[in-house]
Motif scaffolding. Structure first.
Motif, PDB file in Angstrom:
ATOM      1  N   ARG A  84       0.690  -1.236   0.242  1.00 51.83           N
ATOM      2  CA  ARG A  84      -0.009   0.150  -0.050  1.00 51.83           C
ATOM      3  C   ARG A  84       0.769   1.265   0.063  1.00 51.83           C
ATOM      4  N   ASP A 118       9.265  -9.662   5.055  1.00 53.71           N
ATOM      5  CA  ASP A 118       9.445  -8.669   6.124  1.00 53.71           C
ATOM      6  C   ASP A 118      10.428  -8.358   6.547  1.00 53.71           C
ATOM      7  N   ILE A 164       3.200  12.902   1.679  1.00 54.12           N
ATOM      8  CA  ILE A 164       2.320  11.997   0.847  1.00 54.12           C
ATOM      9  C   ILE A 164       1.005  11.581   1.633  1.00 54.12           C
TER      10      ILE A 164
HETATM   11  N1  LIG Z   1       3.827   9.722   3.710  1.00 50.18           N
HETATM   12  C1  LIG Z   1       4.611  10.540   3.812  1.00 50.18           C
HETATM   13  O1  LIG Z   1       4.473  11.761   3.667  1.00 50.18           O
HETATM   14  C2  LIG Z   1       6.218  10.189   3.982  1.00 50.18           C
HETATM   15  C3  LIG Z   1       7.085  11.148   4.006  1.00 50.18           C
HETATM   16  C4  LIG Z   1       8.315  10.842   4.119  1.00 50.18           C
HETATM   17  C5  LIG Z   1       8.868   9.666   3.944  1.00 50.18           C
HETATM   18  N2  LIG Z   1       7.890   8.755   3.863  1.00 50.18           N
HETATM   19  C6  LIG Z   1       8.567   7.000   3.851  1.00 50.18           C
HETATM   20  O2  LIG Z   1       7.713   6.562   2.590  1.00 50.18           O
HETATM   21  C7  LIG Z   1       7.989   5.308   2.725  1.00 50.18           C
HETATM   22  C8  LIG Z   1       6.631   4.575   2.296  1.00 50.18           C
HETATM   23  O3  LIG Z   1       5.569   5.277   3.349  1.00 50.18           O
HETATM   24  P1  LIG Z   1       4.086   5.543   3.024  1.00 50.18           P
HETATM   25  O4  LIG Z   1       3.639   7.041   3.384  1.00 50.18           O
HETATM   26  O5  LIG Z   1       3.763   4.749   1.767  1.00 50.18           O
HETATM   27  O6  LIG Z   1       3.503   4.672   4.322  1.00 50.18           O
HETATM   28  P2  LIG Z   1       2.014   3.453   4.560  1.00 50.18           P
HETATM   29  O7  LIG Z   1       1.091   3.823   3.676  1.00 50.18           O
HETATM   30  O8  LIG Z   1       2.052   3.465   5.996  1.00 50.18           O
HETATM   31  O9  LIG Z   1       3.083   2.203   3.987  1.00 50.18           O
HETATM   32  C9  LIG Z   1       4.001   1.631   4.923  1.00 50.18           C
HETATM   33  C10 LIG Z   1       4.472   0.376   3.913  1.00 50.18           C
HETATM   34  O10 LIG Z   1       5.322  -0.194   4.713  1.00 50.18           O
HETATM   35  C11 LIG Z   1       5.080  -1.579   4.713  1.00 50.18           C
HETATM   36  N3  LIG Z   1       5.920  -2.265   6.234  1.00 50.18           N
HETATM   37  C12 LIG Z   1       5.761  -1.670   7.254  1.00 50.18           C
HETATM   38  N4  LIG Z   1       6.432  -2.788   7.990  1.00 50.18           N
HETATM   39  C13 LIG Z   1       7.037  -3.659   7.231  1.00 50.18           C
HETATM   40  C14 LIG Z   1       7.778  -4.783   7.254  1.00 50.18           C
HETATM   41  N5  LIG Z   1       8.387  -5.013   8.490  1.00 50.18           N
HETATM   42  N6  LIG Z   1       8.376  -5.547   6.286  1.00 50.18           N
HETATM   43  C15 LIG Z   1       7.931  -4.982   5.028  1.00 50.18           C
HETATM   44  N7  LIG Z   1       7.087  -4.020   4.793  1.00 50.18           N
HETATM   45  C16 LIG Z   1       6.846  -3.320   5.924  1.00 50.18           C
HETATM   46  C17 LIG Z   1       3.735  -1.880   5.004  1.00 50.18           C
HETATM   47  O11 LIG Z   1       3.301  -3.010   4.870  1.00 50.18           O
HETATM   48  P3  LIG Z   1       1.631  -3.399   5.660  1.00 50.18           P
HETATM   49  O12 LIG Z   1       0.651  -3.265   4.797  1.00 50.18           O
HETATM   50  O13 LIG Z   1       1.885  -5.097   5.732  1.00 50.18           O
HETATM   51  O14 LIG Z   1       1.737  -2.814   6.821  1.00 50.18           O
HETATM   52  C18 LIG Z   1       3.058  -0.907   3.968  1.00 50.18           C
HETATM   53  O15 LIG Z   1       3.075  -1.582   2.803  1.00 50.18           O
HETATM   54  C19 LIG Z   1       8.265   4.748   4.275  1.00 50.18           C
HETATM   55  O16 LIG Z   1       9.523   4.506   4.214  1.00 50.18           O
HETATM   56  C20 LIG Z   1       8.111   6.205   5.011  1.00 50.18           C
HETATM   57  O17 LIG Z   1       8.976   6.648   6.102  1.00 50.18           O
HETATM   58  C21 LIG Z   1       6.640   8.789   3.866  1.00 50.18           C
END
Ligand SMILES: NC(=O)c1ccc[n+]([C@@H]2O[C@H](COP(=O)([O-])OP(=O)(O)OC[C@H]3O[C@@H](n4cnc5c(N)ncnc54)[C@H](OP(=O)(O)O)[C@@H]3O)[C@@H](O)[C@H]2O)c1
Length: 231
Positions: free
Chosen positions: A11, A58, A186
């Motif tokens: 996701r 994982d 995002i």
């Molecule tokens: N959103 C923002 O504004 C933002 C800003 C800066 C950086 N980021 C970074 O961008 C990246 C993506 O974040 P996002 O916004 O897409 O967050 P998100 O919607 O919460 O998605 C996080 C993803 O990481 C997966 N995940 C969590 N623990 C895991 C594990 N142990 N092994 C494998 N997968 C795992 C989750 O899988 P499950 O579905 O299994 O939980 C999910 O697919 C992250 O590194 C985040 O820190 C995001």
């Protein structure tokens, strides 16, 4: 065709990166910790005519990372994207109120996780053409970021930043490219609707930034729009 491996592709940003890279004709190895539950990703895989496959990994668990690396041992990876991340919420990662179990979990997934993945998939990337390893980090890890931070999250990403610059330095004589990318703020489950960017738009821009990376970008901290991020 470029072979791309993405962690945390069930996701959010990871899903959109996987979907769009496949739509652009690339071969995507979309990894997630629970493929059974990743219905949207499995639907994309089914419609992709083999361009996207889903694999269990994982990043918080060495045995799982090793099993995935073994499953894909014959695949040459051109671009490896460390995307998986967790956010325990601000309330439990302040100076006054720190949940140490959550801090350990965030360090395990966002600092040790990419490290495990890079250790186990480096042979695959060394055989690839692009040899790009991109770790999705956060602006909150930058010293230049002057807003309130969640200490667990920001320090996990700051540790990741340091590991990436050290790897870039250690392997500078190889063609490998280790780059950090702040992906933008995002509207995913992590940041919520208050954020700036739609996931599809952010993924599109991040893909352009990733495609444009060269050896000059190894050890650099870049943004989704291709600009340099201040440290
Ligand atoms: N959103 C923002 O504004 C933002 C800003 C800066 C950086 N980021 C970074 O961008 C990246 C993506 O974040 P996002 O916004 O897409 O967050 P998100 O919607 O919460 O998605 C996080 C993803 O990481 C997966 N995940 C969590 N623990 C895991 C594990 N142990 N092994 C494998 N997968 C795992 C989750 O899988 P499950 O579905 O299994 O939980 C999910 O697919 C992250 O590194 C985040 O820190 C995001």
């Amino acid at each position: 065709m470029t072979n791309i491996l993405i962690t945390g592709a069930a996701r959010g940003l990871g899903f959109e990166l996987a979907r769009q890279f496949a739509e652009q004709g690339e071969r995507v190895y979309a990894t997630c910790r629970n493929p059974q539950a990743a219905e949207a990703l499995r639907n994309v895989a089914e419609a992709s005519e083999g361009r996207l496959t889903v694999h269990r990994m994982d990043v918080g668990d060495m045995a799982s990372v090793k099993a995935c690396a073994e499953e894909l041992k014959d695949v040459d990876i051109d671009i490896l994207i460390n995307n998986a991340g967790v956010w325990g919420g601000l309330d439990t990662q302040t100076f006054q109120n720190m949940d140490y179990d959550n801090w350990a979990r965030e360090l395990n997934i966002m600092l040790m996780g990419p490290f495990r993945v890079m250790q186990n998939f480096l042979p695959h990337v060394r055989r690839g053409h692009d040899k790009k390893i991109v770790s999705i980090t956060s602006q909150t890890a930058a010293h230049a970021y002057d807003h309130l931070i969640g200490y667990s999250y920001a320090t996990a990403k700051a540790g990741l930043n340091r590991a990436m610059t050290a790897l870039a330095q250690e392997m500078q004589d190889e063609d490998l490219i280790f780059t950090l990318l702040h992906p933008g703020w995002i509207k995913t489950d992590m940041a919520g609707d208050v954020a700036d960017l739609e996931p599809a738009d952010a993924a599109r821009d991040n893909i352009v930034a990733i495609r444009n990376l060269t050896k000059e970008d190894s050890g650099k901290f870049r943004k989704w729009d291709g600009g340099i991020h201040p440290w």
